[in-house]
Motif scaffolding. Structure first.
Motif, mmCIF file in Angstrom:
data_model
loop_
_atom_site.group_PDB
_atom_site.id
_atom_site.type_symbol
_atom_site.label_atom_id
_atom_site.label_comp_id
_atom_site.label_asym_id
_atom_site.label_seq_id
_atom_site.Cartn_x
_atom_site.Cartn_y
_atom_site.Cartn_z
ATOM 1 N N MET A 104 -9.898 5.749 -16.048
ATOM 2 C CA MET A 104 -8.951 5.370 -15.010
ATOM 3 C C MET A 104 -9.572 5.449 -13.623
ATOM 4 O O MET A 104 -9.279 4.619 -12.752
ATOM 5 C CB MET A 104 -7.705 6.254 -15.088
ATOM 6 C CG MET A 104 -6.815 5.974 -16.283
ATOM 7 S SD MET A 104 -5.213 6.805 -16.174
ATOM 8 C CE MET A 104 -5.725 8.539 -16.168
ATOM 9 N N SER A 105 -10.432 6.425 -13.408
ATOM 10 C CA SER A 105 -11.062 6.568 -12.098
ATOM 11 C C SER A 105 -11.908 5.330 -11.773
ATOM 12 O O SER A 105 -11.802 4.757 -10.684
ATOM 13 C CB SER A 105 -11.934 7.826 -12.067
ATOM 14 O OG SER A 105 -12.542 7.986 -10.807
ATOM 15 N N MET A 106 -12.741 4.911 -12.714
ATOM 16 C CA MET A 106 -13.547 3.723 -12.473
ATOM 17 C C MET A 106 -12.701 2.466 -12.518
ATOM 18 O O MET A 106 -12.973 1.487 -11.813
ATOM 19 C CB MET A 106 -14.688 3.628 -13.481
ATOM 20 C CG MET A 106 -15.688 2.532 -13.148
ATOM 21 S SD MET A 106 -17.163 2.516 -14.199
ATOM 22 C CE MET A 106 -18.099 3.851 -13.457
ATOM 23 N N GLY A 107 -11.657 2.457 -13.335
ATOM 24 C CA GLY A 107 -10.783 1.289 -13.405
ATOM 25 C C GLY A 107 -10.073 1.019 -12.093
ATOM 26 O O GLY A 107 -10.078 -0.114 -11.590
ATOM 27 N N PHE A 108 -9.472 2.037 -11.505
ATOM 28 C CA PHE A 108 -8.796 1.859 -10.220
ATOM 29 C C PHE A 108 -9.776 1.459 -9.123
ATOM 30 O O PHE A 108 -9.407 0.771 -8.171
ATOM 31 C CB PHE A 108 -8.061 3.144 -9.816
ATOM 32 C CG PHE A 108 -6.697 3.279 -10.430
ATOM 33 C CD1 PHE A 108 -5.664 2.439 -10.037
ATOM 34 C CD2 PHE A 108 -6.438 4.228 -11.406
ATOM 35 C CE1 PHE A 108 -4.400 2.552 -10.596
ATOM 36 C CE2 PHE A 108 -5.184 4.357 -11.972
ATOM 37 C CZ PHE A 108 -4.152 3.507 -11.569
ATOM 38 N N ASN A 109 -11.033 1.875 -9.265
ATOM 39 C CA ASN A 109 -12.036 1.481 -8.280
ATOM 40 C C ASN A 109 -12.270 -0.026 -8.275
ATOM 41 O O ASN A 109 -12.870 -0.564 -7.341
ATOM 42 C CB ASN A 109 -13.348 2.217 -8.545
ATOM 43 C CG ASN A 109 -14.416 1.899 -7.528
ATOM 44 O OD1 ASN A 109 -15.402 1.236 -7.844
ATOM 45 N ND2 ASN A 109 -14.233 2.344 -6.292
ATOM 46 N N GLY A 110 -11.766 -0.718 -9.288
ATOM 47 C CA GLY A 110 -11.831 -2.177 -9.284
ATOM 48 C C GLY A 110 -11.118 -2.792 -8.091
ATOM 49 O O GLY A 110 -11.393 -3.938 -7.714
ATOM 50 N N ALA A 111 -10.209 -2.041 -7.473
ATOM 51 C CA ALA A 111 -9.525 -2.517 -6.267
ATOM 52 C C ALA A 111 -10.480 -2.669 -5.092
ATOM 53 O O ALA A 111 -10.093 -3.185 -4.037
ATOM 54 C CB ALA A 111 -8.385 -1.570 -5.896
ATOM 55 N N ALA A 112 -11.732 -2.233 -5.264
ATOM 56 C CA ALA A 112 -12.731 -2.433 -4.203
ATOM 57 C C ALA A 112 -12.935 -3.907 -3.894
ATOM 58 O O ALA A 112 -13.449 -4.254 -2.825
ATOM 59 C CB ALA A 112 -14.062 -1.798 -4.614
ATOM 60 N N THR A 113 -12.517 -4.800 -4.811
ATOM 61 C CA THR A 113 -12.595 -6.234 -4.526
ATOM 62 C C THR A 113 -11.697 -6.622 -3.363
ATOM 63 O O THR A 113 -11.872 -7.700 -2.770
ATOM 64 C CB THR A 113 -12.184 -7.049 -5.754
ATOM 65 O OG1 THR A 113 -10.896 -6.621 -6.210
ATOM 66 C CG2 THR A 113 -13.182 -6.881 -6.878
ATOM 67 N N LEU A 114 -10.737 -5.769 -3.017
ATOM 68 C CA LEU A 114 -9.844 -6.042 -1.891
ATOM 69 C C LEU A 114 -10.163 -5.167 -0.685
ATOM 70 O O LEU A 114 -9.511 -5.312 0.348
ATOM 71 C CB LEU A 114 -8.382 -5.808 -2.306
ATOM 72 C CG LEU A 114 -7.820 -6.761 -3.357
ATOM 73 C CD1 LEU A 114 -6.383 -6.392 -3.685
ATOM 74 C CD2 LEU A 114 -7.918 -8.200 -2.893
ATOM 75 N N THR A 115 -11.135 -4.284 -0.802
ATOM 76 C CA THR A 115 -11.445 -3.392 0.323
ATOM 77 C C THR A 115 -12.885 -3.608 0.785
ATOM 78 O O THR A 115 -13.168 -4.579 1.466
ATOM 79 C CB THR A 115 -11.179 -1.927 -0.076
ATOM 80 O OG1 THR A 115 -11.944 -1.587 -1.262
ATOM 81 C CG2 THR A 115 -9.702 -1.707 -0.400
#
Length: 519
Positions: free
Chosen positions: A387-398
């Motif tokens: 989950m930690s690495m999965g949520f980091n997928g939001a880096a595509t918006l940051t």
């Protein structure tokens, strides 16, 4: 067959073709980068003894054996080495093997720094094409270099990393020139193709070596890369205006969506304005926090599960791939969500960048802290890492998209600088882990390691939320945006939103005189 495939690509939207090529480009880069770590196992004779220190978590009382996760709870595991056809040819020490693996990254940050500038000056299409072709050649020559000596292989890996450093910044230049603002999240999510490339390479290299020998694990990826280069050359152009087969409607849509924010710039980027820009500094800090967390989970997470919980995560192919697959999957989801929010004008660009820092940085940081308190629950630990690495997928918006906001004309340069700085995280995370765990591998020794990792995640996000922005910067137009050029663009009506009186400049002299007479 090849002609039919090309005809198929010609009838689909060019932007869809470009997304596929961006995704597969990252796949190819990682395929050539990570295959060595598995190839060395076949190339160097393996010992019969695999020593492992006793983990803090003992054997399960229920007597159930977790074969999938390969539970290690004994101090010395002995098993026969797995023989590979043509394997065991080189008697290289652990230090020599480390040099072979690390040589890729000796020059990679440097060429990453200048790769964006090269793509902005000579075009991303040819920079990516030449760099990828060079990578394929060096990969193909690797077996020959290995048979010479380990130094020759180190040199080959060095030049492979030299070529690979140009590619990612160049891809960001391509995104800046092709992706309409309402679709930028989807295009940036294509950069996660390297994740699937890593998983696929590690999954397929083993069977390939077992059947054809370790050299095939170099030859096959090299040949596939050359084939991919042909498709890149045929399907990709530097800009929509340069593409020979794009429809007029699609070209018009892209160019109108981009407006006057993106244009070909001559000369060097305005480096002084860039490095003294506080919004750019905030983006670099956010990118550093992202790479710190990414390297942290890739290196420290599996080691924690192995040395503390007693599970070898690397022994389970599917489970070890879960964090990477989760990041790729959620990156695509977050990218689509961000595009939808922007298209419906539910949030401003700046608000989107700051809000999704909660998902890309803060939540992953919190999950890292929870991981060290999960105790001996293996399922919970694996879930938290995933989950930690999965949520980091939001880096595509940051952080993975913010440089596109600040200066699309110099997106490659900005990404290259940020990636150059962020790459240092790969050196620091193992050093910090070694410092705190030098006297043991208990939960107490590991807690400071996770607190540091979580702190970098969260602090970088807070810094960006306070000082970052999604607004385009004045230095995006570089040194060429002179007063005369601004006046020309005003006459063409390009700056109507910035100056409400610009439209009056196009009125005829007779109309002006009539207005004065009426007055």
């Amino acid at each position: 067959m090849a002609i039919i495939t090309i005809k198929f690509f010609d009838v689909v939207p060019v932007r869809f073709n470009l997304w596929i090529m961006l995704f597969t480009s990252c796949w190819v880069v990682y395929m050539l980068r990570v295959n060595m770590s598995l190839n060395l196992i076949a190339m160097v004779p393996q010992t019969n003894t695999n020593a492992s220190s006793r983990s803090q978590c003992g054997a399960k009382d229920d007597g159930v054996t977790n074969e999938t996760l390969h539970h290690v709870d004994i101090t010395d595991v002995r098993e026969a080495p797995r023989q590979v056809p043509g394997g065991g040819s080189f008697d290289w020490s652990a230090e020599q093997q480390a040099l072979i693996l690390g040589a890729y990254f000796w020059c990679y940050p440097i060429t990453s720094l200048v790769g964006g500038m090269a793509a902005e000056r000579w075009g991303p299409r040819y920079v990516v094409l030449i760099s990828t072709l060079a990578s394929a050649v060096f990969t193909f020559l690797s077996p020959v270099a290995a048979r010479m000596n380990h130094v020759a292989l180190i040199v080959t890996r060095f030049f492979l990393g030299f070529a690979g450093g140009f590619i990612y910044p160049s891809l960001h230049v391509l995104v800046a020139r092709w992706a309409p603002p309402a679709e930028k999240g989807k295009f940036v999510s294509a950069m996660m193709g390297g994740t699937l490339g890593t998983v696929a390479t590690w999954s397929l290299t083993g069977p390939l070596m077992e059947k054809f020998g370790w050299a095939s694990a170099f030859y096959v990826p090299a040949v596939l890369t050359v084939v991919w280069c042909f498709f890149w050359w045929y399907l990709v152009a530097d800009t929509p205006a340069d593409h020979p087969r794009i429809t007029d409607s699609e070209r018009k849509y892209i160019l109108e969506a981009l407006g006057d924010k993106v244009k070909k710039i001559k000369g060097l980027p305005p480096l002084k304005s860039i490095v003294t820009s506080f919004p750019f500094l905030a983006m670099v800090v956010l990118h550093y926090g992202n790479l710190w967390g990414l390297y942290f989970i890739m290196t420290v997470g599996p080691k924690f599960v192995s040395s503390v919980l007693g599970f070898e995560l690397s022994a389970a192919g599917v489970i070890s791939a879960l964090p990477y697959l989760a990041r790729m999957f959620l990156a695509t989801i977050f990218g689509a969500i961000g595009d939808c929010i922007l298209a419906k004008k539910m949030m401003t660009t700046t608000t989107i960048r700051k809000f999704f820092c909660i998902f890309s940085h803060i939540i992953p940081g919190v999950l890292l802290v929870l991981l060290v308190y999960a105790g001996c629950s293996t399922a919970l630990s694996v879930a938290l890492i995933t989950m930690s690495m999965g949520f980091n997928g939001a880096a595509t918006l940051t952080n993975l998209q913010n440089h596109q906001d600040l200066a699309p004309n110099y997106a490659g340069t900005l990404y290259g600088i940020a990636n150059f700085v962020g790459s240092t995280a790969g050196f620091f995370t193992p050093m910090i882990t070694a410092y705190f765990t030098r006297s043991g591998n208990s939960f107490e020794h590991w807690r400071p390691v996770f607190f540091v990792g979580a702190s970098v995640y969260v602090v970088s996000a807070i810094f960006f939320i306070l000082f970052g922005t999604g607004n385009i910067q004045s230095w995006n137009f570089g040194r060429e945006d002179t007063t005369e050029e601004k006046e020309d663009r005003e006459k063409n009506g390009d700056l109507k939103e910035m100056n409400g009186t610009t439209a009056k400049k196009v009125e005829t002299k007779d109309v002006k005189e009539t207005s004065l007479n009426v007055g």
